[in-house]
Design a protein around this motif. Structure first.
Motif, PDB file in Angstrom:
ATOM      1  N   ARG A 143       2.597  -1.226  -5.559  1.00  0.00           N
ATOM      2  CA  ARG A 143       1.696  -1.222  -4.399  1.00  0.00           C
ATOM      3  C   ARG A 143       0.375  -0.591  -4.829  1.00  0.00           C
ATOM      4  NH1 ARG A 143       4.703   2.248   0.079  1.00  0.00           N
ATOM      5  NH2 ARG A 143       6.251   2.959  -1.403  1.00  0.00           N
TER       6      ARG A 143
ATOM      7  N   ILE B 206       0.849  -1.188   0.000  1.00  0.00           N
ATOM      8  CA  ILE B 206       0.000   0.000   0.000  1.00  0.00           C
ATOM      9  C   ILE B 206       0.888   1.242   0.000  1.00  0.00           C
ATOM     10  CG2 ILE B 206      -0.174  -0.049   2.513  1.00  0.00           C
ATOM     11  CD1 ILE B 206      -2.930   1.159   2.270  1.00  0.00           C
ATOM     12  N   LYS B 207       0.466   2.232  -0.760  1.00  0.00           N
ATOM     13  CA  LYS B 207       1.207   3.487  -0.810  1.00  0.00           C
ATOM     14  C   LYS B 207       0.222   4.629  -0.658  1.00  0.00           C
ATOM     15  CE  LYS B 207       4.516   5.973  -3.620  1.00  0.00           C
ATOM     16  NZ  LYS B 207       5.187   6.054  -4.892  1.00  0.00           N
ATOM     17  N   PRO B 208       0.350   5.495   0.347  1.00  0.00           N
ATOM     18  CA  PRO B 208       1.341   5.423   1.406  1.00  0.00           C
ATOM     19  C   PRO B 208       0.941   4.410   2.487  1.00  0.00           C
ATOM     20  CG  PRO B 208      -0.113   7.291   1.785  1.00  0.00           C
ATOM     21  CD  PRO B 208      -0.555   6.663   0.489  1.00  0.00           C
ATOM     22  N   GLY B 209       1.936   3.978   3.269  1.00  0.00           N
ATOM     23  CA  GLY B 209       1.615   3.145   4.421  1.00  0.00           C
ATOM     24  C   GLY B 209       2.289   1.793   4.486  1.00  0.00           C
ATOM     25  N   LYS B 210       3.302   1.583   3.682  1.00  0.00           N
ATOM     26  CA  LYS B 210       3.912   0.254   3.555  1.00  0.00           C
ATOM     27  C   LYS B 210       4.285  -0.415   4.884  1.00  0.00           C
ATOM     28  CE  LYS B 210       8.129   0.086   1.904  1.00  0.00           C
ATOM     29  NZ  LYS B 210       9.273   0.065   0.977  1.00  0.00           N
ATOM     30  N   PRO B 211       4.957   0.303   5.824  1.00  0.00           N
ATOM     31  CA  PRO B 211       5.376  -0.457   7.029  1.00  0.00           C
ATOM     32  C   PRO B 211       4.287  -0.592   8.102  1.00  0.00           C
ATOM     33  CG  PRO B 211       6.523   1.676   6.886  1.00  0.00           C
ATOM     34  CD  PRO B 211       5.471   1.679   5.838  1.00  0.00           C
TER      35      PRO B 211
ATOM     36  N   ALA C  58       0.436   8.801   5.338  1.00  0.00           N
ATOM     37  CA  ALA C  58       0.336   7.352   5.583  1.00  0.00           C
ATOM     38  C   ALA C  58      -0.545   7.098   6.812  1.00  0.00           C
ATOM     39  CB  ALA C  58       1.720   6.760   5.782  1.00  0.00           C
TER      40      ALA C  58
ATOM     41  N   SER D  42       4.091  11.073   0.607  1.00  0.00           N
ATOM     42  CA  SER D  42       3.541  10.574   1.864  1.00  0.00           C
ATOM     43  C   SER D  42       3.832  11.505   3.038  1.00  0.00           C
ATOM     44  CB  SER D  42       4.094   9.170   1.994  1.00  0.00           C
ATOM     45  OG  SER D  42       4.389   8.775   3.170  1.00  0.00           O
TER      46      SER D  42
ATOM     47  N   ASN E 292       4.876   8.961   8.374  1.00  0.00           N
ATOM     48  CA  ASN E 292       4.505   9.964   7.386  1.00  0.00           C
ATOM     49  C   ASN E 292       3.034  10.353   7.534  1.00  0.00           C
ATOM     50  OD1 ASN E 292       6.841  10.572   5.851  1.00  0.00           O
ATOM     51  ND2 ASN E 292       6.775   8.484   5.014  1.00  0.00           N
TER      52      ASN E 292
END
Ligand SMILES: Nc1nc2c(c(=O)[nH]1)N[C@H]1C(S)=C(S)[C@@H](COP(=O)(O)OP(=O)(O)OC[C@H]3O[C@@H](n4cnc5c(N)ncnc54)[C@H](O)[C@@H]3O)O[C@H]1N2
Ligand code: MOO
Ligand SMILES: [Mg+2]
Length: 402
Positions: free
Chosen positions: A344, A278-283, A303, A365, A300
């Motif tokens: 993503r 997912i972008k933004p929000g990967k981690p 995110a 982000s 971010n």
């Protein structure tokens, strides 16, 4: 490490929420029940409306007298306003009646006053033919005594409170409010109101998260800012875990040397999710400290908003027993071209202009002002490009933030 698709992450988030221990319930007055989730069904104690009543200001009569009323007119034998208990209608007469007033026994039809001529001799004469039963709102038209108004798990909106009140119910049984602890991590963070030293930024996630949580009517405990320091982070997480149904943190979940939060959550050995497509929000991170779930949002600011709406909000709703918790999304035509296919699912801040989606500004982000310029998020699925006119899924903030 491969990234987990968002749809699969949502299923796991919902499953995780459903597996938590059941919440106790409490009686809540209707005045305080907005946004609360029902623990039990609500059953109507009355018919609504409780008696046949008039839909118009006009004259009530018996349908067998319609020919007489049309040809010669009928005498007016009583006047009935809303709130009165009327006498039975004398045969061969009509009653002056007003909107919401009970239909007297013996009447079954109402004509609006605009279509009735009051003759000098006092008779009320119909100006044109009328159907038997016209303009009567029958008892129980809306709700029947004993009807289930809402099932357990319903989240009450304004109109739902009105429905429950109309059926004479004053209190409902709701699941108790969730206790959510919020913590912002980062050595660089300063609270607004204080001066900024070199290298520092203001803590914005705290306010975004508080606002998002207030919309979900949870009890928030705000733990402020945590420095990027492992011992203090571990200690604070344990402290918060003792008295929260969920801890939400922002920052420190990526792979940087100062990203201690992710390291601690991983080291606790209770990691359910990490690294989403997912972008933004990967981690995005779902884990546990002791028995308490922790959701580690990326730092971010955009995110935080996106992952809250797509994953945290559904977790909080499902935890309370709400069934329908995935975000609302509608197909809307794109007003722009997107040529870079990503790896993503990308949620872009967008708004509607003349029925088409346009991007609301910088999509980095780290940029939040474009979220304020947006009316929702649009999805560009991983691997896809977009041409103008193509239908895209749009998730309006209006559907997400209430
Ligand atoms: N080598 C890599 N670096 C990064 C990766 C990666 O895969 N490899 N992923 C990037 C992505 S994507 C994201 S998202 C971020 C996530 O970082 P963290 O969750 O560790 O968050 P921080 O590093 O602590 O902060 C990120 C960014 O956000 C600002 N921030 C943090 N908290 C707040 C707050 N409360 N209010 C306002 N702004 C905040 C912070 O100053 C940073 O600029 O990692 C990438 N890096
Ligand atoms: O996943 Mo991160 O939020 O794109 O920069
Ligand atoms: Mg980081």
């Amino acid at each position: 490490m491969s990234l987990l698709p968002v749809e699969q992450a949502l299923q796991q988030v919902l499953q995780h929420a459903a597996e938590q221990p059941a919440l106790t319930s409490e009686r809540v007055t209707l005045a305080e029940a907005l946004g609360r989730v029902l623990a039990n069904p609500v059953i109507s104690a009355h018919d609504v409306p409780p008696w046949d009543n008039s839909a118009m200001d006009g004259y009530a009569l018996n349908s067998s007298d319609l020919p007489q009323a049309l040809q010669h007119g009928l005498p007016v034998s009583q006047r009935i306003t809303a709130g009165m208990a009327p006498q039975p209608l004398q045969p061969g007469t009509c009653a002056r009646i007003f909107t919401g007033a009970p239909i007297p026994a013996g009447a079954d039809t109402v004509e609006m006053q605009e279509n009735v001529e009051l003759l000098e001799c006092g008779l009320a004469k119909l100006a044109k033919p009328l159907k038997a039963g016209a303009n009567v709102r029958p008892q129980g038209q809306d709700i029947r005594l004993g009807d289930q108004l809402f099932a357990g798990g319903a989240r009450l909106r304004a109109q739902d409170l009105g429905v429950i009140a109309s059926a004479g119910v004053t209190e409902v049984n709701c699941v108790r409010r969730l206790r959510v602890a919020v913590v912002s991590t980062g050595d660089e963070l300063v609270e607004p109101g204080l001066p900024l030293a070199a290298g520092q930024i203001y803590n914005s996630n705290r306010y975004t998260l508080q606002g998002l949580l207030q919309g979900l009517d949870v009890e928030i405990s705000d733990a402020g800012i945590l420095p990027d320091e492992p011992e203090q982070t571990r200690h604070e997480l344990l402290r918060l875990a003792a008295n929260a149904d969920l801890i939400i943190s922002s920052g420190g979940v990526s792979v940087g040397e100062a990203d201690f939060l992710g390291q601690i959550l991983r080291e606790q050995g209770q990691l359910t999710l990490w690294k989403l497509a997912i972008k933004p929000g990967k981690p995005f991170t779902l884990a546990r400290v002791g028995e308490t779930p922790v959701i580690g949002l990326p730092g971010n600011p955009a995110a935080v908003l996106v992952t809250f709406l797509l994953l945290v909000r559904p977790w909080l709703l499902r935890r309370q027993g709400v069934q329908d918790c995935a975000p609302l999304s509608l197909p809307v035509a794109s007003g722009f071209a997107w040529e870079r296919a990503g790896n993503r699912d990308e949620y872009l801040r967008a708004r509607l202009e003349q029925g088409r989606l346009v991007l609301a500004g910088n999509q980095s982000s780290g940029v939040l002002s474009s979220a304020s310029a947006a009316s929702g998020l649009l999805l560009i699925p991983a691997g896809q490009t977009v041409e103008p006119g193509q239908l895209l899924e749009f998730l309006p903030f209006n559907g997400l933030l209430d």
